[in-house]
Design a protein around this motif. Structure first.
Motif, mmCIF file in Angstrom:
data_model
loop_
_atom_site.group_PDB
_atom_site.id
_atom_site.type_symbol
_atom_site.label_atom_id
_atom_site.label_comp_id
_atom_site.label_asym_id
_atom_site.label_seq_id
_atom_site.Cartn_x
_atom_site.Cartn_y
_atom_site.Cartn_z
ATOM 1 N N GLN A 45 4.132 16.998 -2.047
ATOM 2 C CA GLN A 45 2.781 16.722 -1.589
ATOM 3 C C GLN A 45 1.948 17.999 -1.697
ATOM 4 O O GLN A 45 2.248 18.988 -1.035
ATOM 5 N N VAL A 46 0.942 17.969 -2.517
ATOM 6 C CA VAL A 46 0.132 19.168 -2.768
ATOM 7 C C VAL A 46 -1.042 19.237 -1.800
ATOM 8 O O VAL A 46 -1.793 18.275 -1.657
ATOM 9 N N THR A 47 -1.182 20.372 -1.128
ATOM 10 C CA THR A 47 -2.381 20.607 -0.330
ATOM 11 C C THR A 47 -3.032 21.892 -0.807
ATOM 12 O O THR A 47 -2.350 22.847 -1.174
ATOM 13 N N VAL A 48 -4.365 21.894 -0.794
ATOM 14 C CA VAL A 48 -5.114 23.040 -1.287
ATOM 15 C C VAL A 48 -5.556 23.887 -0.097
ATOM 16 O O VAL A 48 -6.141 23.369 0.841
ATOM 17 N N PRO A 49 -5.238 25.199 -0.112
ATOM 18 C CA PRO A 49 -5.677 26.045 1.005
ATOM 19 C C PRO A 49 -7.202 26.082 1.078
ATOM 20 O O PRO A 49 -7.869 26.093 0.039
ATOM 21 N N THR A 50 -7.746 26.088 2.274
ATOM 22 C CA THR A 50 -9.205 26.108 2.413
ATOM 23 C C THR A 50 -9.718 27.545 2.328
ATOM 24 O O THR A 50 -8.985 28.502 2.620
ATOM 25 N N ALA A 51 -10.951 27.676 1.930
ATOM 26 C CA ALA A 51 -11.627 28.988 1.832
ATOM 27 C C ALA A 51 -10.766 30.008 1.087
ATOM 28 O O ALA A 51 -10.558 31.123 1.538
ATOM 29 N N PHE A 52 -10.250 29.581 -0.054
ATOM 30 C CA PHE A 52 -9.397 30.444 -0.871
ATOM 31 C C PHE A 52 -10.136 30.700 -2.175
ATOM 32 O O PHE A 52 -10.240 29.822 -3.015
ATOM 33 N N ASP A 53 -10.679 31.915 -2.319
ATOM 34 C CA ASP A 53 -11.535 32.212 -3.462
ATOM 35 C C ASP A 53 -10.701 32.649 -4.660
ATOM 36 O O ASP A 53 -10.378 33.814 -4.825
ATOM 37 N N THR A 54 -10.349 31.677 -5.535
ATOM 38 C CA THR A 54 -9.497 32.012 -6.682
ATOM 39 C C THR A 54 -10.263 32.781 -7.756
ATOM 40 O O THR A 54 -9.659 33.367 -8.632
ATOM 41 N N ASP A 55 -11.588 32.786 -7.705
ATOM 42 C CA ASP A 55 -12.364 33.573 -8.669
ATOM 43 C C ASP A 55 -12.075 35.066 -8.503
ATOM 44 O O ASP A 55 -12.281 35.858 -9.418
ATOM 45 N N TYR A 56 -11.591 35.414 -7.301
ATOM 46 C CA TYR A 56 -11.193 36.782 -7.014
ATOM 47 C C TYR A 56 -10.136 37.264 -8.010
ATOM 48 O O TYR A 56 -10.019 38.446 -8.305
ATOM 49 N N PHE A 57 -9.345 36.322 -8.556
ATOM 50 C CA PHE A 57 -8.241 36.668 -9.463
ATOM 51 C C PHE A 57 -8.687 36.739 -10.926
ATOM 52 O O PHE A 57 -7.889 36.954 -11.808
ATOM 53 N N GLY A 58 -9.968 36.509 -11.171
ATOM 54 C CA GLY A 58 -10.460 36.589 -12.553
ATOM 55 C C GLY A 58 -11.280 35.370 -12.916
ATOM 56 O O GLY A 58 -10.969 34.265 -12.497
ATOM 57 N N THR A 59 -12.334 35.593 -13.707
ATOM 58 C CA THR A 59 -13.171 34.488 -14.161
ATOM 59 C C THR A 59 -13.247 34.505 -15.676
ATOM 60 O O THR A 59 -13.083 35.551 -16.302
ATOM 61 N N PHE A 60 -13.485 33.317 -16.261
ATOM 62 C CA PHE A 60 -13.581 33.221 -17.721
ATOM 63 C C PHE A 60 -14.816 33.933 -18.247
ATOM 64 O O PHE A 60 -14.840 34.398 -19.365
ATOM 65 N N THR A 61 -15.865 33.982 -17.417
ATOM 66 C CA THR A 61 -17.114 34.567 -17.888
ATOM 67 C C THR A 61 -17.106 36.085 -17.755
ATOM 68 O O THR A 61 -18.086 36.731 -18.075
ATOM 69 N N GLY A 62 -15.972 36.625 -17.281
ATOM 70 C CA GLY A 62 -15.790 38.076 -17.340
ATOM 71 C C GLY A 62 -16.434 38.869 -16.210
ATOM 72 O O GLY A 62 -16.417 40.094 -16.249
ATOM 73 N N GLU A 63 -17.004 38.192 -15.195
ATOM 74 C CA GLU A 63 -17.539 38.963 -14.063
ATOM 75 C C GLU A 63 -16.392 39.714 -13.392
ATOM 76 O O GLU A 63 -16.551 40.830 -12.919
ATOM 77 N N ILE A 64 -15.226 39.032 -13.353
ATOM 78 C CA ILE A 64 -14.027 39.666 -12.797
ATOM 79 C C ILE A 64 -12.913 39.533 -13.834
ATOM 80 O O ILE A 64 -12.605 38.429 -14.286
ATOM 81 N N GLU A 65 -12.329 40.640 -14.233
ATOM 82 C CA GLU A 65 -11.251 40.625 -15.209
ATOM 83 C C GLU A 65 -9.950 40.151 -14.565
ATOM 84 O O GLU A 65 -9.657 40.489 -13.433
ATOM 85 N N ARG A 66 -9.175 39.370 -15.344
ATOM 86 C CA ARG A 66 -7.875 38.955 -14.835
ATOM 87 C C ARG A 66 -6.891 40.108 -14.991
ATOM 88 O O ARG A 66 -6.892 40.788 -16.008
ATOM 89 N N ALA A 67 -6.074 40.294 -13.950
ATOM 90 C CA ALA A 67 -5.090 41.376 -14.003
ATOM 91 C C ALA A 67 -3.766 40.844 -14.541
ATOM 92 O O ALA A 67 -3.312 39.791 -14.128
ATOM 93 N N GLY A 68 -3.150 41.579 -15.471
ATOM 94 C CA GLY A 68 -1.815 41.232 -15.950
ATOM 95 C C GLY A 68 -1.794 40.054 -16.899
ATOM 96 O O GLY A 68 -2.818 39.580 -17.361
ATOM 97 N N THR A 69 -0.575 39.567 -17.195
ATOM 98 C CA THR A 69 -0.415 38.448 -18.108
ATOM 99 C C THR A 69 -0.770 37.143 -17.396
ATOM 100 O O THR A 69 -0.956 37.110 -16.180
ATOM 101 N N GLN A 70 -0.785 36.094 -18.196
ATOM 102 C CA GLN A 70 -1.125 34.783 -17.644
ATOM 103 C C GLN A 70 -0.104 34.335 -16.589
ATOM 104 O O GLN A 70 -0.468 33.809 -15.544
ATOM 105 N N ILE A 71 1.169 34.577 -16.863
ATOM 106 C CA ILE A 71 2.219 34.190 -15.910
ATOM 107 C C ILE A 71 2.123 35.036 -14.633
ATOM 108 O O ILE A 71 2.214 34.520 -13.521
ATOM 109 N N GLU A 72 1.895 36.338 -14.812
ATOM 110 C CA GLU A 72 1.751 37.219 -13.643
ATOM 111 C C GLU A 72 0.571 36.787 -12.774
ATOM 112 O O GLU A 72 0.653 36.782 -11.547
ATOM 113 N N ALA A 73 -0.526 36.398 -13.435
ATOM 114 C CA ALA A 73 -1.718 35.968 -12.699
ATOM 115 C C ALA A 73 -1.423 34.693 -11.898
ATOM 116 O O ALA A 73 -1.818 34.572 -10.736
#
Ligand SMILES: [Zn+2]
Ligand SMILES: [Zn+2]
Length: 269
Positions: free
Chosen positions: A19-47
């Motif tokens: 059963q999947v539940t999504v944590p509330t108020a969890f800003d995943t953009d912090y981990f990187g955005t496609f538009t490059g405002e925030i760079e993703r750290a490490g490889t895709q698996i590490e991220a």
């Protein structure tokens, strides 16, 4: 934040009873955005692993789940755009990590510099707008940075964004919005990666029964049909248990005992 649970949750519920539940108020953009405002750290698996871990810290659970996507040239035929999706499951109680993968050439990932509304609309039609979202910004090459309109899914919003940018510079930069909720094509690839994860978790070690019995390495050297020399093609896939390290070698994964002489460096140098 991007609604991926819409495709991931039903599959894991049905296939594994998770059963999947999504944590509330969890800003995943912090981990990187496609538009490059925030760079993703490490490889895709590490991220993906990092996101799953951070999610687990917020909830009193032992199963963490995260997904991560990337876009770029296809690894074997570099001229075609492709989308690689990873859905990773962390089981902290059993110290188990398994990830599902899907690589698809079915993607609308694209961008274009436009000079007027007509060019913007032509591009929009090509990339499946308005079912697929768009991002409008100032041309990255121009000095006029700062304007950024994301998640555009209506004609009105597109007109407005283009006109705002073009009022300040001679060109505007259009790109497909690859965030899952704005991209049904990407959602399908995430669903495929989830199916792959479920299949891997349901693959059990024949020695100890541990889930996630999967391919750990591939051995090349499938012999040429004419001269029997080893080629670069896969001869065997080696499955390995993450728990007891038991291995099984499955020969001829593509169902062929010999390689086409066309792939042989001696018969077809
Ligand atoms: Zn085992
Ligand atoms: Zn040969």
């Amino acid at each position: 934040m991007h609604g991926k649970e819409q495709v991931i949750a039903p599959i894991l519920q049905q296939e594994l009873g998770i059963q999947v539940t999504v944590p509330t108020a969890f800003d995943t953009d912090y981990f990187g955005t496609f538009t490059g405002e925030i760079e993703r750290a490490g490889t895709q698996i590490e991220a993906a692993r990092f996101k799953a871990q951070r999610g687990l810290e917020r909830m009193n659970e032992s199963l963490g789940l995260a997904s991560e996507g990337s876009f770029g040239p296809h690894p074997s035929s570099g001229f075609i755009a492709s989308n690689l999706e990873i859905v990773l499951l962390l089981d902290t109680r059993h110290d188990l990590e398994v990830f599902g993968m899907a690589l698809s050439t079915n993607t609308n990932h694209s961008h274009r510099v436009v000079r007027n509304l007509k060019e913007a609309k032509d591009f929009a039609v090509q990339v499946g707008f308005p079912q697929h979202g768009l991002i409008v910004s100032a041309d990255p090459k121009s000095s006029n940075q700062g304007l950024l309109f994301k998640g555009i899914v209506s004609e009105v919003a597109l007109n407005e964004a283009i006109q705002t940018v073009l009022a300040q510079s001679s060109t505007a930069f259009l790109q497909t919005d690859m965030r899952a909720m704005y991209n049904p094509t990407r959602m399908k690839v995430i669903a495929e990666a989830t199916q792959n994860l479920a299949a891997k978790l349901r693959s059990y070690c024949p020695n100890c029964g541990w889930p996630g019995f999967e391919i750990a390495k591939r051995k090349i050297g499938l012999p040429c049909e004419w001269c029997m020399s080893p080629t670069e093609l896969v001869l065997a896939e080696v499955y390995e248990c993450k728990k007891c390290k038991h291995q099984i070698e499955k020969k001829h994964p593509d169902g062929k005992e010999f390689a086409d002489p066309g792939r042989c460096m001696y018969c077809n140098p």
